[in-house]
Design a protein around this motif. Structure first.
Motif, mmCIF file in Angstrom:
data_model
loop_
_atom_site.group_PDB
_atom_site.id
_atom_site.type_symbol
_atom_site.label_atom_id
_atom_site.label_comp_id
_atom_site.label_asym_id
_atom_site.label_seq_id
_atom_site.Cartn_x
_atom_site.Cartn_y
_atom_site.Cartn_z
ATOM 1 N N VAL A 178 0.786 -1.270 -0.078
ATOM 2 C CA VAL A 178 0.199 0.134 0.026
ATOM 3 C C VAL A 178 0.841 1.228 -0.061
ATOM 4 N N PRO A 179 0.541 2.259 -0.793
ATOM 5 C CA PRO A 179 1.359 3.315 -0.806
ATOM 6 C C PRO A 179 1.173 4.105 0.633
ATOM 7 N N ARG A 180 2.417 4.740 0.840
ATOM 8 C CA ARG A 180 2.637 5.332 2.276
ATOM 9 C C ARG A 180 1.456 6.447 2.537
ATOM 10 N N ASP A 181 0.867 7.131 1.377
ATOM 11 C CA ASP A 181 -0.078 8.131 1.543
ATOM 12 C C ASP A 181 -1.213 7.617 1.932
ATOM 13 N N ALA A 182 -1.634 6.410 1.137
ATOM 14 C CA ALA A 182 -2.957 5.725 1.646
ATOM 15 C C ALA A 182 -2.729 5.168 2.784
ATOM 16 N N LEU A 183 -1.799 4.446 3.303
ATOM 17 C CA LEU A 183 -1.642 4.201 4.476
ATOM 18 C C LEU A 183 -1.881 5.148 5.716
ATOM 19 N N ALA A 184 -1.442 6.507 5.501
ATOM 20 C CA ALA A 184 -1.472 7.442 6.300
ATOM 21 C C ALA A 184 -3.015 7.937 6.299
ATOM 22 N N ALA A 185 -3.681 7.892 5.128
ATOM 23 C CA ALA A 185 -5.107 8.351 5.170
ATOM 24 C C ALA A 185 -5.942 7.600 6.031
ATOM 25 N N HIS A 186 -5.733 6.125 5.877
ATOM 26 C CA HIS A 186 -6.661 5.186 6.693
ATOM 27 C C HIS A 186 -6.165 5.337 7.882
ATOM 28 N N VAL A 187 -4.693 5.506 8.521
ATOM 29 C CA VAL A 187 -4.620 5.807 9.947
ATOM 30 C C VAL A 187 -5.358 7.298 10.388
ATOM 31 N N ASP A 188 -5.307 8.084 9.616
ATOM 32 C CA ASP A 188 -6.074 9.530 9.642
ATOM 33 C C ASP A 188 -7.592 9.340 10.102
ATOM 34 N N ALA A 189 -8.221 8.353 9.295
ATOM 35 C CA ALA A 189 -9.505 7.928 9.499
ATOM 36 C C ALA A 189 -10.060 7.321 10.714
ATOM 37 N N LEU A 190 -8.944 6.215 11.191
ATOM 38 C CA LEU A 190 -9.045 5.770 12.319
ATOM 39 C C LEU A 190 -8.795 6.469 13.555
ATOM 40 N N HIS A 191 -7.945 7.266 13.508
ATOM 41 C CA HIS A 191 -7.237 8.188 14.605
ATOM 42 C C HIS A 191 -8.609 9.085 15.068
ATOM 43 N N GLN A 192 -9.111 9.680 13.885
ATOM 44 C CA GLN A 192 -10.471 10.406 14.287
ATOM 45 C C GLN A 192 -11.488 9.798 14.856
ATOM 46 N N ARG A 193 -11.858 8.430 14.678
ATOM 47 C CA ARG A 193 -12.888 7.627 15.142
ATOM 48 C C ARG A 193 -12.507 7.271 16.642
ATOM 49 N N TYR A 194 -11.258 7.107 16.813
ATOM 50 C CA TYR A 194 -10.582 6.836 18.123
ATOM 51 C C TYR A 194 -10.837 7.982 19.168
ATOM 52 N N LEU A 195 -10.397 9.100 18.328
ATOM 53 C CA LEU A 195 -10.679 10.205 19.514
ATOM 54 C C LEU A 195 -12.214 10.382 19.789
ATOM 55 N N ALA A 196 -13.089 10.252 18.848
ATOM 56 C CA ALA A 196 -14.323 10.066 19.318
ATOM 57 C C ALA A 196 -14.933 9.349 20.271
ATOM 58 N N TYR A 197 -14.518 7.963 20.026
ATOM 59 C CA TYR A 197 -14.564 7.071 21.006
ATOM 60 C C TYR A 197 -14.133 7.720 22.451
ATOM 61 N N ALA A 198 -12.793 8.038 22.454
ATOM 62 C CA ALA A 198 -12.173 8.485 23.596
ATOM 63 C C ALA A 198 -12.915 9.564 24.326
#
Length: 202
Positions: A178-198
């Motif tokens: 997976v290209p690094r930018d695509a991996l980073a975009a997936h992490v970004d999306a999950l990070h926002q979700r985890y912030l909301a859960y937290a």
């Protein structure tokens, strides 16, 4: 504190993904790094390891002779249990200490054997699996560690299967060429979700 358990097979790219979450403000508690620390020169586990296994398994600098111990525990289940009886309680205690000290919006526990351990799933709020094909794992570990294919296949055989990890997952990041930018975009999306859960968990 809201907790995510990050896991994946050897060579899946757990460290790369954890680093991306750390850059976004997650507190990372890496059980592999803790295991290395307690078996480094002067490490908490070294006196007990030297007593249980003898000086042959202690390197000249006072650290664990990892190559020699790896050969032993892969061929002797009793030796593996004896080593784990020494290291696991120390790893757990250090993990709990680092978690108490965490200052991020949430904590991410990097646990290579999360699925195999049996008790980790109850200690985290969500399980995130970094997934890739077994062929990719083998290729990466051979290149990174200089291991023979047979060594890598033996390590993979002793870990949970890819299907078992995916069955335990709440979230999955595919890290297979997976290209690094695509991996980073997936992490970004999950990070926002985890912030909301937290935030909701407070």
């Amino acid at each position: 504190m809201f907790a995510v358990g990050l896991t994946g097979g050897i060579g899946s790219g757990k460290t790369t993904v954890a680093d991306l979450f750390a850059a976004r403000g997650a507190s990372i508690v890496d059980t592999d790094l803790i295991a290395h620390r307690i078996t480094a020169p002067g490490g908490l586990a070294m006196p007990a390891i030297a007593q249980a296994f003898g000086p042959d398994y202690v390197a000249a600098d006072g650290s664990l002779d990892r190559a020699k111990m790896r050969v032993l525990v892969f061929s002797d289940d009793d030796a593996k249990r004896r080593l784990e009886a020494i290291t696991h309680p120390l790893i757990r205690a250090e993990t709990e200490r680092e978690t108490r000290d965490a200052r991020g919006a949430y904590v991410m526990h990097v646990v290579p054997l999360l699925v195999e351990s049996g008790n980790w799933k109850g200690r985290v709020n969500r399980v995130l699996v970094v997934d890739c094909a077994v062929a990719t794992q083998i290729e990466r570990v051979m290149r990174r560690n200089g291991f023979a294919r047979e060594q890598v296949e033996a390590i993979i055989a002793r870990q949970a299967s890819r299907d078992a990890r995916l069955a335990a997952a709440d979230d999955v990041i595919v890290n297979d060429h997976v290209p690094r930018d695509a991996l980073a975009a997936h992490v970004d999306a999950l990070h926002q979700r985890y912030l909301a859960y937290a935030a909701a968990a407070k």
